[in-house]
Structure formats: structure tokens, C-alpha cells
Design a protein around this motif. Sequence first.
Motif, PDB file in Angstrom:
ATOM      1  N   ALA A 237       0.875  -1.176   0.000  1.00 26.46           N
ATOM      2  CA  ALA A 237       0.000   0.000   0.000  1.00 26.46           C
ATOM      3  C   ALA A 237       0.905   1.216   0.000  1.00 26.46           C
ATOM      4  CB  ALA A 237      -0.930  -0.003   1.213  1.00 26.46           C
ATOM      5  N   TYR A 238       0.766   2.079  -0.981  1.00 21.47           N
ATOM      6  CA  TYR A 238       1.719   3.171  -1.141  1.00 21.47           C
ATOM      7  C   TYR A 238       1.053   4.523  -0.979  1.00 21.47           C
ATOM      8  CZ  TYR A 238      -0.232   3.691  -5.852  1.00 21.47           C
ATOM      9  OH  TYR A 238      -1.073   3.879  -6.918  1.00 21.47           O
ATOM     10  N   GLU A 239       1.877   5.528  -0.656  1.00 22.43           N
ATOM     11  CA  GLU A 239       1.446   6.913  -0.593  1.00 22.43           C
ATOM     12  C   GLU A 239       2.119   7.686  -1.720  1.00 22.43           C
ATOM     13  OE1 GLU A 239       0.798   7.160   4.278  1.00 22.43           O
ATOM     14  OE2 GLU A 239       2.316   8.413   3.301  1.00 22.43           O
ATOM     15  N   ASP A 240       1.331   8.254  -2.599  1.00 25.95           N
ATOM     16  CA  ASP A 240       1.845   9.106  -3.676  1.00 25.95           C
ATOM     17  C   ASP A 240       1.482  10.536  -3.301  1.00 25.95           C
ATOM     18  OD1 ASP A 240       2.790  10.214  -5.947  1.00 25.95           O
ATOM     19  OD2 ASP A 240       1.383   9.251  -7.327  1.00 25.95           O
ATOM     20  N   ALA A 241       2.309  11.146  -2.457  1.00 25.15           N
ATOM     21  CA  ALA A 241       1.972  12.437  -1.867  1.00 25.15           C
ATOM     22  C   ALA A 241       3.153  13.391  -2.004  1.00 25.15           C
ATOM     23  CB  ALA A 241       1.602  12.267  -0.395  1.00 25.15           C
ATOM     24  N   ASP A 242       2.941  14.509  -2.661  1.00 29.65           N
ATOM     25  CA  ASP A 242       3.959  15.551  -2.791  1.00 29.65           C
ATOM     26  C   ASP A 242       3.652  16.661  -1.781  1.00 29.65           C
ATOM     27  OD1 ASP A 242       5.373  14.309  -4.883  1.00 29.65           O
ATOM     28  OD2 ASP A 242       3.897  15.011  -6.327  1.00 29.65           O
ATOM     29  N   ARG A 243       4.189  16.491  -0.585  1.00 28.75           N
ATOM     30  CA  ARG A 243       4.007  17.469   0.487  1.00 28.75           C
ATOM     31  C   ARG A 243       5.187  17.318   1.444  1.00 28.75           C
ATOM     32  NH1 ARG A 243       0.454  13.213   1.883  1.00 28.75           N
ATOM     33  NH2 ARG A 243       0.941  12.304   3.932  1.00 28.75           N
ATOM     34  N   PRO A 244       5.456  18.321   2.262  1.00 30.23           N
ATOM     35  CA  PRO A 244       6.582  18.200   3.202  1.00 30.23           C
ATOM     36  C   PRO A 244       6.328  17.091   4.219  1.00 30.23           C
ATOM     37  CG  PRO A 244       5.917  20.493   2.938  1.00 30.23           C
ATOM     38  CD  PRO A 244       4.851  19.661   2.277  1.00 30.23           C
ATOM     39  N   VAL A 245       7.322  16.230   4.401  1.00 29.66           N
ATOM     40  CA  VAL A 245       7.264  15.145   5.380  1.00 29.66           C
ATOM     41  C   VAL A 245       8.598  15.114   6.121  1.00 29.66           C
ATOM     42  CG1 VAL A 245       7.075  12.662   5.738  1.00 29.66           C
ATOM     43  CG2 VAL A 245       5.655  13.767   4.006  1.00 29.66           C
ATOM     44  N   GLU A 246       8.533  15.152   7.449  1.00 35.02           N
ATOM     45  CA  GLU A 246       9.752  15.040   8.250  1.00 35.02           C
ATOM     46  C   GLU A 246      10.098  13.558   8.416  1.00 35.02           C
ATOM     47  OE1 GLU A 246      11.558  16.765  12.404  1.00 35.02           O
ATOM     48  OE2 GLU A 246       9.618  15.729  12.499  1.00 35.02           O
ATOM     49  N   VAL A 247      11.309  13.207   8.029  1.00 35.52           N
ATOM     50  CA  VAL A 247      11.806  11.841   8.193  1.00 35.52           C
ATOM     51  C   VAL A 247      12.841  11.851   9.305  1.00 35.52           C
ATOM     52  CG1 VAL A 247      12.973   9.897   7.104  1.00 35.52           C
ATOM     53  CG2 VAL A 247      11.365  11.296   5.775  1.00 35.52           C
ATOM     54  N   VAL A 248      12.548  11.128  10.391  1.00 33.57           N
ATOM     55  CA  VAL A 248      13.431  11.059  11.555  1.00 33.57           C
ATOM     56  C   VAL A 248      14.141   9.719  11.535  1.00 33.57           C
ATOM     57  CG1 VAL A 248      13.574  11.140  14.065  1.00 33.57           C
ATOM     58  CG2 VAL A 248      11.889  12.563  12.864  1.00 33.57           C
ATOM     59  N   ASN A 249      15.460   9.735  11.653  1.00 34.56           N
ATOM     60  CA  ASN A 249      16.260   8.522  11.598  1.00 34.56           C
ATOM     61  C   ASN A 249      17.071   8.402  12.876  1.00 34.56           C
ATOM     62  OD1 ASN A 249      17.643   6.233  10.603  1.00 34.56           O
ATOM     63  ND2 ASN A 249      19.278   7.495   9.764  1.00 34.56           N
ATOM     64  N   LYS A 250      16.937   7.274  13.575  1.00 32.48           N
ATOM     65  CA  LYS A 250      17.772   6.987  14.743  1.00 32.48           C
ATOM     66  C   LYS A 250      19.031   6.286  14.262  1.00 32.48           C
ATOM     67  CE  LYS A 250      17.721   4.843  19.343  1.00 32.48           C
ATOM     68  NZ  LYS A 250      18.797   3.846  19.175  1.00 32.48           N
ATOM     69  N   PHE A 251      20.181   6.896  14.515  1.00 35.71           N
ATOM     70  CA  PHE A 251      21.457   6.386  14.020  1.00 35.71           C
ATOM     71  C   PHE A 251      22.486   6.514  15.125  1.00 35.71           C
ATOM     72  CE2 PHE A 251      25.605   6.967  11.999  1.00 35.71           C
ATOM     73  CZ  PHE A 251      25.650   5.872  11.141  1.00 35.71           C
ATOM     74  N   CYS A 252      23.019   5.364  15.597  1.00 36.74           N
ATOM     75  CA  CYS A 252      24.019   5.324  16.663  1.00 36.74           C
ATOM     76  C   CYS A 252      23.577   6.139  17.874  1.00 36.74           C
ATOM     77  CB  CYS A 252      25.372   5.790  16.144  1.00 36.74           C
ATOM     78  SG  CYS A 252      26.102   4.627  14.957  1.00 36.74           S
ATOM     79  N   GLY A 253      22.299   6.001  18.205  1.00 33.40           N
ATOM     80  CA  GLY A 253      21.757   6.589  19.409  1.00 33.40           C
ATOM     81  C   GLY A 253      21.225   7.989  19.272  1.00 33.40           C
ATOM     82  N   ALA A 254      21.576   8.696  18.216  1.00 27.73           N
ATOM     83  CA  ALA A 254      21.109  10.067  18.026  1.00 27.73           C
ATOM     84  C   ALA A 254      19.975  10.093  17.006  1.00 27.73           C
ATOM     85  CB  ALA A 254      22.255  10.960  17.559  1.00 27.73           C
TER      86      ALA A 254
END
Length: 436
Positions: A237-254
Amino acid sequence: MGSSDAELEYLSGFGNEHSSEAVPGALPVGRNSPQRAPLGLYAEQLSGTAFTEPRAHNRRSWLYRIRPSAAHPKFTRLAGTRAHPTLHTAPFTEVPDPNRLRWNPPPMPVAGTDFVDGLWTVGGNGDVTQRAGMAIHLYAATASMTDRVFSDADGELLIVPESGALLLHTEFGRLHAAPGHVALVPRGVRFRVELVDGSARGYVCENYGQPFLLPELGPVGANGLANARDFLAPTAAYEDADRPVEVVNKFCGALWAAEYGHSPLDVVAWHGNLVPYVYDLRRFNVLGSISYDHPDPSLFTVLTSPSDTPGLAGVDFVVFAPRWLVGEDTFRPPYFHRNVMSEYMGLIEGAYDAKAEGFTPGGGSLHNMMSAHGPDRDTFEAASAAQLRPQKIDDGLAFMFETRWPVTATAQALGAGHRQQDYDDVWQGLQRHFRD
């Protein structure tokens, strides 16, 4: 949004090759990465293990998406007021505590707190940069994630809801996880959490080590415990959305974040054996004694993350599901015990048969390695005098994260207002009964 009309559909089977497409013809036939992927999509492989690991352990999936994951802006580390004050990761700097610890359910957060902001670390072990060990978190949320997506490069996330159902929107599709289910999101897979009931609370095991798999059955044979067919993966199931999205990534604890101009949950089709899944704990096929005594709690293992030592898990996930007790001349609650492993227990619903009071849904206890524990005074006295007849335990659902190393509790967990400072008192009334 592009998906099937049904909110949730599943493919069943654990660790097997699966495939799913939200649009007919989106999956290429016979080739993983053709010169031109169907429908103008981009082919991308997600590897959860090293390329050269044995076939039986290798985890990877091919994703066919609207935009490749590589098309993103720079990530910036969250700092200042945007830093996460209650989310911690290994290595933990506090000194491990040998005392038995127990907590009441945590308070619900303020309005507008989503799943990521509501994460609260109890403790953990190992070293996230070495992909070894685990962390125990609680989550409490009062708002859905909107135009925000999370991924964890440090480990896979085993989510155990206690209150309130979750709808997980992942790159692979949607998963519905209510209390009594567990959901697993593999390392690096992006997802957002929608609250079905307005608020939610539960537990998270962040597994830094080898991916969870089903335990070997040995003399048990081919059947029993968790059945592979009951682990359910999402349909595409996909989202085809052109809008601002914040992507948060946990990497080595931060935590690092970037603002995309589109939703990264844009996978139209996929195939492979690295997939998110959900499992109903009530489907666990409990085994036990039909004569006397009772087996070790390892017989209740749902999932295990192996270590470099055969039989020694980085972390086991164990469930104490409804079951019959029939052992004759047997003390039926869990026995008094000291263990080289460290045990964190949580309660999803009802009561736990080793505790008369004080252990409530949403709460938890930590018994580090070699700390003595077992039934409290009231449970011991009642069980020692009970008339032994077949007994059905069906009024509770408890679980355990068991790990090879001591769990270092965070300072916030040790100093929490919902920590039970008098936990030791539950054993103080156990009297001397010995007669020479």
C-alpha cells in the motif's frame, strides 16, 4: 494514496519469501532489477543482513518505489529543544543495579505527543555501534504521527501494545496491532504510527543484534510454540503524496531529521523475506508438563535473537499466554529462581500468576542476572495449600524480554515517580518452616 480497498490484508508465514503489489504488473517477472522497472518505478534492495551470510539467515527485500530512497536532502542532528530527552541507547553509562526493580504504569503524556516523542527508555545493554545487545523502551502517545516518518538504523523494533490499537503505515504496507498482538519493524524500515483509539501505551524491545527468528524446536518436534503461518505480513500500500514530510532517523543513538518533499512510504510493490509483521500472542501453542513439575520458561519463547554462542540469546521474547496447569504434587506458579540471564517482564492484561498484587498492566519489573526472585508471600502461601486439580490460567497475558547481559537501568527509570520503592517488601513475609 494507492492501495486496495480493504484497510488490512495479510500474507502469512514467518521468514519465507513473500511478494505483494498494490498495482497489477508492478512486480517485474524473472528479474529483480530489470533495465526498466515496470510502471516507471525504481528498483531498490533493502538488506537486513550482510550479502554473504548463509542463505538460511540472509534477509533482504526488493522494493519497487516511486522515488529511490537515495533522493533525499541532508539529515541534521536534532538538538536543543528538538532533542529527545527520554530516549537513550547503548552503551549505557550508568552502573548496572543488582536490586530488583518494579514500576507502575507510566503516566500518559501531554496532548499532541506522538509515538516517537513518547518513547521512554527503561534500560539496555551492549553497544549499538557493534550491533550487539538490546534496549527496553516504553511508549505512550496521545497523537498520531502526521507528515512524520520514523526509521531505526540501530535495530529492529518489537512493539508490544498494552493499551490502544496502532495502525502502522510502513514502506511495505499497513499493519494493525492491538493489545494482545506484537508488531515487528525491521531495522531501517520507515513507518509512521496512527492511533486507532486516540491514545496508546505499550512496550518496545529494540534489538541491536541478529534479527529475531523462531526458536529451534529440538525434541519438541515439528509442531508447537509459535507457528510460522500465524505471522502476518502486509500487502503493498503506497502513498503518492507531494508534500513536506519530516523523516526522523535513529542512528548510533542520536536522532537525525530531514524534510522530504514527498512521502517516503511510496513502495508500490515488493518481494523478499525482510518484512514487517504482526503476530497474535493468543495463537501461541503453549506446551507444558502433563505429569509433575513444570518446564523452564524458555518453553514459552516466541522469538529469539541468536548470539555467537549456540543456545545463548542476545534477547528472547517470551509470552505467558492462557494455559492449563495439571502437574501433580507440583508448586504451580513460577518457582523461586536465580538466572544468569536478565529478565524484564511486562503485563498486557489481567494478572500474573506469580504476583498477588502490585504488578499491573502497563507496569514492568527488572530482575538482573543472579538477582533472586519468584512468587510473593501471598502467592506462595495460596499455592502451597491449594487443592491440586486441573486449573486454567486465562485471566492474564504477560511477557518477558530475556537477555544475555545485565540490563543497565537509566537514571530516569531509577528515579521515576512511578517506580515502586518498596518492591522488596513482597518477599519479606516468607517465614521459616524448616523442622529438623
